[in-house]
Write a protein that holds these residues in place. Structure first.
Motif, PDB file in Angstrom:
ATOM      1  N   GLN A   1       1.894  -8.868 -27.094  1.00 28.88           N
ATOM      2  CA  GLN A   1       1.783  -7.425 -27.279  1.00 28.88           C
ATOM      3  C   GLN A   1       2.252  -6.690 -26.018  1.00 28.88           C
ATOM      4  OE1 GLN A   1      -2.185  -5.998 -28.068  1.00 28.88           O
ATOM      5  NE2 GLN A   1      -1.430  -4.115 -28.978  1.00 28.88           N
ATOM      6  N   TYR A   2       1.860  -7.205 -24.850  1.00 32.20           N
ATOM      7  CA  TYR A   2       2.293  -6.600 -23.591  1.00 32.20           C
ATOM      8  C   TYR A   2       3.822  -6.627 -23.480  1.00 32.20           C
ATOM      9  CZ  TYR A   2       3.480  -6.153 -18.696  1.00 32.20           C
ATOM     10  OH  TYR A   2       4.085  -5.757 -17.526  1.00 32.20           O
ATOM     11  N   LEU A   3       4.417  -7.793 -23.713  1.00 31.83           N
ATOM     12  CA  LEU A   3       5.873  -7.916 -23.607  1.00 31.83           C
ATOM     13  C   LEU A   3       6.585  -6.970 -24.565  1.00 31.83           C
ATOM     14  CD1 LEU A   3       6.200 -11.803 -23.404  1.00 31.83           C
ATOM     15  CD2 LEU A   3       6.512 -10.183 -21.529  1.00 31.83           C
ATOM     16  N   ALA A   4       6.111  -6.924 -25.801  1.00 36.53           N
ATOM     17  CA  ALA A   4       6.746  -6.076 -26.823  1.00 36.53           C
ATOM     18  C   ALA A   4       6.644  -4.596 -26.470  1.00 36.53           C
ATOM     19  CB  ALA A   4       6.126  -6.358 -28.182  1.00 36.53           C
ATOM     20  N   SER A   5       5.632  -4.219 -25.694  1.00 32.93           N
ATOM     21  CA  SER A   5       5.440  -2.813 -25.340  1.00 32.93           C
ATOM     22  C   SER A   5       6.313  -2.367 -24.168  1.00 32.93           C
ATOM     23  CB  SER A   5       3.971  -2.549 -24.995  1.00 32.93           C
ATOM     24  OG  SER A   5       3.634  -3.131 -23.740  1.00 32.93           O
ATOM     25  N   GLN A   6       6.942  -3.319 -23.481  1.00 29.40           N
ATOM     26  CA  GLN A   6       7.767  -2.991 -22.318  1.00 29.40           C
ATOM     27  C   GLN A   6       9.150  -2.541 -22.757  1.00 29.40           C
ATOM     28  OE1 GLN A   6       6.246  -3.050 -19.172  1.00 29.40           O
ATOM     29  NE2 GLN A   6       4.615  -3.322 -20.681  1.00 29.40           N
ATOM     30  N   PRO A   7       9.684  -1.500 -22.102  1.00 30.06           N
ATOM     31  CA  PRO A   7      11.024  -1.029 -22.479  1.00 30.06           C
ATOM     32  C   PRO A   7      12.097  -2.030 -22.071  1.00 30.06           C
ATOM     33  CG  PRO A   7      10.238   0.155 -20.547  1.00 30.06           C
ATOM     34  CD  PRO A   7       9.101  -0.729 -21.016  1.00 30.06           C
ATOM     35  N   THR A   8      13.154  -2.076 -22.851  1.00 26.96           N
ATOM     36  CA  THR A   8      14.306  -2.902 -22.521  1.00 26.96           C
ATOM     37  C   THR A   8      14.977  -2.306 -21.298  1.00 26.96           C
ATOM     38  OG1 THR A   8      14.610  -3.459 -24.833  1.00 26.96           O
ATOM     39  CG2 THR A   8      16.505  -3.800 -23.395  1.00 26.96           C
TER      40      THR A   8
END
Length: 103
Positions: free
Chosen positions: A53-60
């Motif tokens: 969830q943390y990774l998915a919430s980070q902007p590209t």
């Protein structure tokens, strides 16, 4: 509630860390700092889901962050290693866009 396929969770973590441009060392450092564990295999199911969830919430990362041109060795070391094995789709030249000979 449907059971969670943790093989899929692990695969998605790999996809997200690649999207963010993280190295294995960066991922390990994050796991140690936030979970006190060096490896995904040591995380609980809840921790794996939280991490995903943390990774998915980070902007590209923006292209200008990835392709910084600098003479500073320190700045270059912040960038992930170059990968020369894959050519992005955007860089492929189609046959219809080639410049005719003589130009």
């Amino acid at each position: 509630m449907e059971p969670v396929d943790f093989a899929e969770v692990l695969a998605q973590i790999d996809v997200e860390t690649e999207r963010l441009g993280w190295t294995m060392e960066q991922r390990r450092e994050h796991l140690i700092k936030n979970y006190g564990k060096r490896s995904l295999t040591l995380l609980t199911e809840v921790e794996l889901l939280e991490f995903l969830q943390y990774l998915a919430s980070q902007p590209t990362r923006a292209l200008d962050e990835i392709f910084i041109k600098t003479s500073s060795k320190q700045s270059r070391n912040l960038l992930p290693p170059r990968r020369t094995t894959r050519i992005p789709q955007l860089l492929r030249i189609s046959t219809s866009s080639r410049i005719p000979h003589g130009y």
